[in-house]
Scaffold this active site. Sequence first.
Site, short mmCIF file in Angstrom:
data_model
loop_
_atom_site.label_atom_id
_atom_site.label_comp_id
_atom_site.label_asym_id
_atom_site.label_seq_id
_atom_site.Cartn_x
_atom_site.Cartn_y
_atom_site.Cartn_z
N GLY A 16 23.92 49.52 88.51
CA GLY A 16 25.29 49.03 88.60
C GLY A 16 25.47 47.52 88.69
O GLY A 16 26.51 47.06 89.17
N ASN A 18 26.03 45.49 86.23
CA ASN A 18 27.17 45.14 85.36
C ASN A 18 28.49 45.61 85.97
O ASN A 18 29.50 44.93 85.85
CB ASN A 18 26.98 45.72 83.96
CG ASN A 18 25.97 44.92 83.16
OD1 ASN A 18 26.19 43.74 82.89
ND2 ASN A 18 24.84 45.52 82.83
N MET A 91 23.97 56.65 80.81
CA MET A 91 22.90 57.21 79.98
C MET A 91 23.29 58.49 79.24
O MET A 91 22.42 59.26 78.83
CB MET A 91 21.65 57.47 80.85
CG MET A 91 21.07 56.21 81.47
SD MET A 91 20.66 54.95 80.25
CE MET A 91 19.08 55.57 79.70
N LEU A 94 28.62 59.85 74.40
CA LEU A 94 29.95 60.47 74.34
C LEU A 94 30.13 61.12 72.97
O LEU A 94 29.77 60.53 71.95
CB LEU A 94 31.03 59.42 74.60
CG LEU A 94 30.97 58.77 75.99
CD1 LEU A 94 31.89 57.56 76.07
CD2 LEU A 94 31.32 59.78 77.09
N ASN A 108 30.62 48.90 75.29
CA ASN A 108 29.30 49.13 75.89
C ASN A 108 28.52 47.82 75.89
O ASN A 108 28.77 46.94 75.07
CB ASN A 108 28.55 50.17 75.05
CG ASN A 108 27.17 50.47 75.60
OD1 ASN A 108 26.98 50.60 76.81
ND2 ASN A 108 26.18 50.57 74.72
N HIS A 110 24.53 46.36 75.66
CA HIS A 110 23.19 46.79 75.26
C HIS A 110 22.23 45.60 75.36
O HIS A 110 22.56 44.50 74.92
CB HIS A 110 23.24 47.32 73.82
CG HIS A 110 21.93 47.88 73.38
ND1 HIS A 110 21.45 49.09 73.84
CD2 HIS A 110 20.99 47.40 72.54
CE1 HIS A 110 20.27 49.32 73.30
NE2 HIS A 110 19.97 48.32 72.50
N GLU A 143 30.56 57.02 67.63
CA GLU A 143 29.73 58.20 67.94
C GLU A 143 28.25 57.95 67.67
O GLU A 143 27.40 58.68 68.15
CB GLU A 143 30.23 59.40 67.14
CG GLU A 143 30.18 59.16 65.66
CD GLU A 143 30.87 60.28 64.90
OE1 GLU A 143 30.22 61.29 64.68
OE2 GLU A 143 32.04 60.09 64.55
N ASP A 146 24.70 52.83 69.94
CA ASP A 146 24.58 51.36 69.88
C ASP A 146 25.00 50.75 68.54
O ASP A 146 24.37 49.81 68.04
CB ASP A 146 23.14 50.94 70.24
CG ASP A 146 22.74 51.42 71.63
OD1 ASP A 146 23.62 51.46 72.50
OD2 ASP A 146 21.56 51.77 71.83
N GLU A 175 23.57 39.49 80.73
CA GLU A 175 24.49 40.64 80.57
C GLU A 175 25.63 40.52 81.58
O GLU A 175 26.80 40.68 81.25
CB GLU A 175 23.76 41.96 80.84
CG GLU A 175 22.80 42.38 79.77
CD GLU A 175 22.23 43.77 80.06
OE1 GLU A 175 22.97 44.67 80.48
OE2 GLU A 175 21.02 43.96 79.86
C1 GRF Z 1 21.62 47.26 81.24
O1 GRF Z 1 20.46 46.63 80.79
C2 GRF Z 1 22.49 47.68 80.07
O2 GRF Z 1 22.45 46.79 79.01
C3 GRF Z 1 21.88 49.00 79.67
O3 GRF Z 1 21.54 49.61 80.90
C4 GRF Z 1 21.32 48.61 81.90
C5 GRF Z 1 22.22 48.89 83.04
O4 GRF Z 1 22.03 48.01 84.12
N1 GRF Z 1 22.77 49.75 78.84
P1 GRF Z 1 23.01 48.01 85.36
O5 GRF Z 1 23.06 49.43 85.88
O6 GRF Z 1 24.34 47.51 84.92
O7 GRF Z 1 22.36 47.09 86.37
#
Ligand code: GRF
Length: 190
Positions: A16, A18, A91, A94, A108, A110, A143, A146, A175
């Site tokens: 978490g 992000n 993870m 959808l 999203n 990535h 769909e 990435d 990120e």
């Molecule tokens: C991040 O690297 C994001 O790009 C990927 O999963 C990771 C999630 O990290 N999709 P966090 O849970 O936000 O720390």
Amino acid sequence: MVKKKISCAVFISGRGSNLKSIYKYSKRKSSKINLKLVISNKDNVEGVKFSKKKKIKTKIIKYIDKIKSEKKILNHLQKNEIELVCLAGFMKKLSRSFLKKFDKKIINIHPSLLPKYKGLNTHDRAIKNKDKFSGCTVHFVTEKLDTGKIILQEKVRILNSDIPEKLAKRVLKLENKIYPKAIKKILSKI
Ligand code: GRF
């Protein structure tokens, strides 16, 4: 006239970081979002602990049955009048029918310079391929995994001494910086 903030949900599965950066952004006076809801398919992860501590409405959807789970998620989104969904380490993929039914924005983040390295183990693959740069991308969700229009992308240099874990740390920092920037960017037109 004060403009109404956009109601936002963040979907997570783990750490978490992000989510935390989006939360922090949402608390700024100038922010355009109200972080109303967190959805996690996992209980007891760091991200869930954080959202509960901050008293954000938090729903755990365990995904025992994908169709039923998506239905539940959709209900929560509708009940909370969510207009923007931010996937942040969520993870689960959808389904097309979910994306059709929820016709608002879903984005999203990535950890690669898309369209390079869709899927998992992005840092390992970038190092093995001797790439000079890695980075991260915020994009609209479709769909297909990435893919979808890119909103924002930023680079970091890959060092000779890099191992996936070290590179992942630097990319994650980036990120956390670019996710709020990407949100601002898509909402600047509203
Ligand atoms: C991040 O690297 C994001 O790009 C990927 O999963 C990771 C999630 O990290 N999709 P966090 O849970 O936000 O720390």
